[in-house]
Design an enzyme around this catalytic site. Structure first.
Site, mmCIF file in Angstrom:
data_model
loop_
_atom_site.group_PDB
_atom_site.id
_atom_site.type_symbol
_atom_site.label_atom_id
_atom_site.label_comp_id
_atom_site.label_asym_id
_atom_site.label_seq_id
_atom_site.Cartn_x
_atom_site.Cartn_y
_atom_site.Cartn_z
ATOM 1 N N HIS A 282 -25.471 -45.162 9.603
ATOM 2 C CA HIS A 282 -25.246 -44.122 8.598
ATOM 3 C C HIS A 282 -24.759 -44.825 7.347
ATOM 4 O O HIS A 282 -23.901 -45.704 7.415
ATOM 5 C CB HIS A 282 -24.198 -43.131 9.106
ATOM 6 C CG HIS A 282 -24.126 -41.867 8.309
ATOM 7 N ND1 HIS A 282 -23.657 -41.838 7.021
ATOM 8 C CD2 HIS A 282 -24.472 -40.599 8.617
ATOM 9 C CE1 HIS A 282 -23.716 -40.591 6.572
ATOM 10 N NE2 HIS A 282 -24.196 -39.819 7.513
ATOM 11 N N ARG B 2 -23.315 -36.020 -0.340
ATOM 12 C CA ARG B 2 -24.473 -36.267 -1.204
ATOM 13 C C ARG B 2 -25.338 -35.021 -1.333
ATOM 14 O O ARG B 2 -25.841 -34.708 -2.403
ATOM 15 C CB ARG B 2 -25.287 -37.455 -0.686
ATOM 16 C CG ARG B 2 -24.632 -38.792 -1.049
ATOM 17 C CD ARG B 2 -25.313 -39.957 -0.336
ATOM 18 N NE ARG B 2 -25.030 -39.937 1.090
ATOM 19 C CZ ARG B 2 -25.935 -40.102 2.057
ATOM 20 N NH1 ARG B 2 -27.189 -40.334 1.749
ATOM 21 N NH2 ARG B 2 -25.583 -40.056 3.323
#
Ligand code: FAD
Length: 632
Positions: free
Chosen positions: A249, A269
């Site tokens: 990740h 994000r």
């Protein structure tokens, strides 16, 4: 003489995350007497930690969404190495599984029109993640547990016994599976609190044990994720596929050291957070690979407009699939443009108002304040890649979730195929609901068709018992401390089979693993069996080792870069590798054999959902013959 507790069930589900609970609910709905076993406390599983949400093309936030778009996104995310039948079932059934959760009592966040809200995530064309703030997994687990309690109440009314049809055994680690005449007959384990041994006799077992992250030194995974299900399946004669593909990740915490690896959700994000290097540059614009060029914004202005008007602008490159973003961060840090603690900056503070951040990302705010003394409404976060998810797992039949071993099923993260070389965020919660249900149904139908249940052999139970007690035996006296061996293993995998891989380093890793195998066989522990973490780890180590061998061998074999497998020496994605699966089987107690297998070609009507121009980026010319556009 050791007394071993014994239980009889129709279906035993190992794992109480989302996949295991949904499997158990289904088995019970099919009338099966079902046990749920979990190594951790009931309710404590990775599923509970899932933050962002559950992908399902309900089309609430954008009515252009449908299962075909979700299917295409999933295949693209996995770089067309996915088992397409699994991806098809997943895309078609995910909306029903989310709806069903609401009928069990879940309550997802809402859009102003009252429909379930859906948020943006990397690689998804439309806002698609059903969510509850940034605590989606908690709601999922809470709801599935509540459903189990309600089924137990029904059973009480019918039989006078709450646990007549579904019983939970928690803090119980399964260490061995039993087979009789080639078919599953039961399993063996111990209770972590007092060390007492237990056997479960059952003709069908569903593995729902989650991931393998604890083989790496920097990971978002917690202590339970030692690849037990992967290793149990291998030892029982099942096969694993896609083991070279691990998802790093892009955003884990990097500071302070005690929390390194803890996840920073992609929702940051998805909600507008941007990545910057030490020069303050939004560097992701420099890292959009050719295959994705048409779908991503080329300027910051366009990327920013997309949050308001997704139909007329392209998405910002911060929302590329995870493998791309993780590699980009890695390159920036290597080039000397990293943050002080070896990450990059993730900035939400300059993008949203403090009250919006507190509403949409409450857990992230709390996590950074408590663990790093950073207020994310005012300052950027420092983030870097962390080992997060294993795409590889047990090779299963897509429709029934059964492995090649009769009676052995697998669902959720422990199963392989669905995500190909890279999983899209949000596609795990949906995966475990869709295939959790299918595995429970598959196991029940298997039991119905079976006739007599295979009986567990006493010798097998005795052998399992001896093996579990081995770390206490005098023959291993003076053997190493398991924590030391684990550290060595984690370091080897992290440094030599990590995010960027090279042939000579992986060869070195495999040599080191040989040595670690010898040391694992003779680790020794002292004391007694009541809550003895050294003993628990000694037993887990065996699994971590086997899984690491699968990852190392498959990664060395695949001479290309694709999704969660990046080769420094073979940096390009190669169409000749797309249709090849690397299959691991056990070779004796602690070794692994690797074979190659051709992927089944995609069904024509699914193949035709893609434009030929896109497929050309992934497929060989020969494979494109059957496309509707009729080219060779
Ligand atoms: P898990 O939920 O991992 O459960 C495994 C179970 O197996 C546990 O009960 C464990 O105790 C048990 N077990 C393991 N070994 C044994 C054994 N030997 N004996 C008995 N029991 C055993 N995915 C998304 O789709 N969206 C997200 O927003 C998201 N966020 C995430 C955030 C974090 C921090 C992490 C770590 C993962 C996230 N993921 C997300 C991934 C997703 O949560 C996991 O892939 C998923 O929950 C796995 O579910 P599972 O049911 O397969 O297994």
């Amino acid at each position: 003489d050791e007394k071993i507790e014994q239980h009889d069930y129709d279906v035993v589900v190992i794992g109480a995350g989302g996949a295991g609970l949904r499997a158990a609910i289904e088995a019970r709905l099919q009338g099966k007497r079902t046990a749920i076993i979990s190594k951790s406390l009931f309710g404590k599983a990775h599923t509970v930690m899932a933050e962002g949400g559950c992908a399902a093309s309900m089309g609430n936030a954008n009515s252009n969404d449908n299962w075909q778009v979700h299917y295409r996104d999933t295949m693209r995310g996995g770089k067309f190495l996915n088992n397409w039948r699994m991806a098809e079932l997943h895309a078609k059934e995910a909306p029903d599984r989310v709806w069903e959760l609401e009928t069990y009592g879940a309550l997802f966040d809402r859009l102003p029109d009252g429909t379930i809200s859906q948020r943006n995530f990397g690689g998804h064309t439309y806002p698609r993640l059903a969510h509850v703030g940034d605590r989606t997994g908690l709601e999922l687990i809470r709801t599935l547990q509540q459903k189990i309690v309600s089924l137990q109440q029904e059973d009480f009314k019918a039989t006078g016994d709450y646990e007549s049809h579904i019983r939970v055994f928690h803090e119980c680690t399964i260490t061995e599976l039993f087979k009789t005449d080639g078919k599953i007959s039961g399993c063996f384990g111990y209770f972590r609190n007092d060390g007492r041994f237990v056997r479960f006799d059952a003709p069908a077992i569903v593995l729902a044990t989650g991931g393998v992250g604890k083989s790496y030194s920097v990971t978002s995974n917690s202590w339970e994720y030692t690849g037990d299900g992967h290793a149990l399946a291998l030892r029982a004669g099942a096969t694993l596929i896609n083991m070279e593909f691990l998802q790093f990740h892009p955003t884990g915490m990097v500071w302070p050291p005690s929390v390194k690896g803890i996840l920073v959700t992609e929702s940051v994000r998805g909600d507008g957070g941007v990545l910057k290097n030490s020069d303050g540059k939004r560097f992701m614009f420099d890292y959009v690979p050719d295959v994705f060029k048409e779908q991503y914004a080329t300027t910051e202005e366009e990327g920013d407009r997309w949050y308001e008007d997704a139909d007329n602008n392209r998405r910002p490159p911060e929302l590329l699939p995870r493998d791309e973003v993780a590699r980009a961060i890695n390159s920036e840090v290597k080039a000397g443009r990293g943050s002080p603690h070896g990450g990059v900056y993730l900035d939400i503070a300059s993008r949203l108002k403090p009250e919006q951040i507190l509403k949409r990302l409450p857990s992230m705010h709390h996590q950074f304040k408590e663990l790093a003394d950073v207020d994310i409404t005012k300052e950027p976060m420092e983030v870097g890649p962390t080992c997060h998810y294993v795409m590889g797992g047990v090779e299963v039949d897509p429709d029934t979730a059964m492995s090649i071993v009769p009676g052995l099923f697998a669902a959720g993260e422990v199963a392989g195929g669905m995500h190909g070389s890279n999983r899209l965020g949000g596609n795990s919660l949906s995966d475990l609901l869709v295939f959790g249900r299918r595995s429970g149904k598959g196991a029940s139908e298997y039991v119905d068709a079976l006739g007599t249940k295979p009986a567990v052999a006493t010798e097998d139970v005795n052998e399992a018992l001896d093996r579990a007690l081995l770390p206490f035996s005098t023959s291993t006296d003076g053997g190493e401390n398991p924590f030391q061996v684990q550290q060595e293993l984690q370091k080897t995998m992290h440094e030599l089979v990590g995010i960027i891989r090279k042939e000579d380093e992986m060869e070195m890793a495999l040599k080191k693993l040989e040595d670690i195998a010898t040391r694992t066989r003779t680790v020794s522990v002292s004391g007694h069996r009541e809550f003895n973490p050294g003993w628990h780890l000694a037993l887990d180590l065996r699994n971590m080792l086997l899984v690491s061998l699968c990852v190392g061998k498959a990664a060395l074999e695949r001479q290309e870069s694709r999704g969660g497998h990046t080769r420094d020496d073979y940096p390009v994605m190669d169409s000749d590798w797309r249709h090849l699966l690397l299959v691991c089987s056990a070779l004796g107690e602690d070794n692994v054999e690797l074979t190659r297998k051709e992927q089944l070609a995609m069904r024509p009507e699914l193949f035709d959902l893609f434009e030929l121009d896109e497929l050309k980026k992934y497929y060989t010319g020969e494979e494109l013959g059957g496309h509707r556009a009729g080219e060779g």
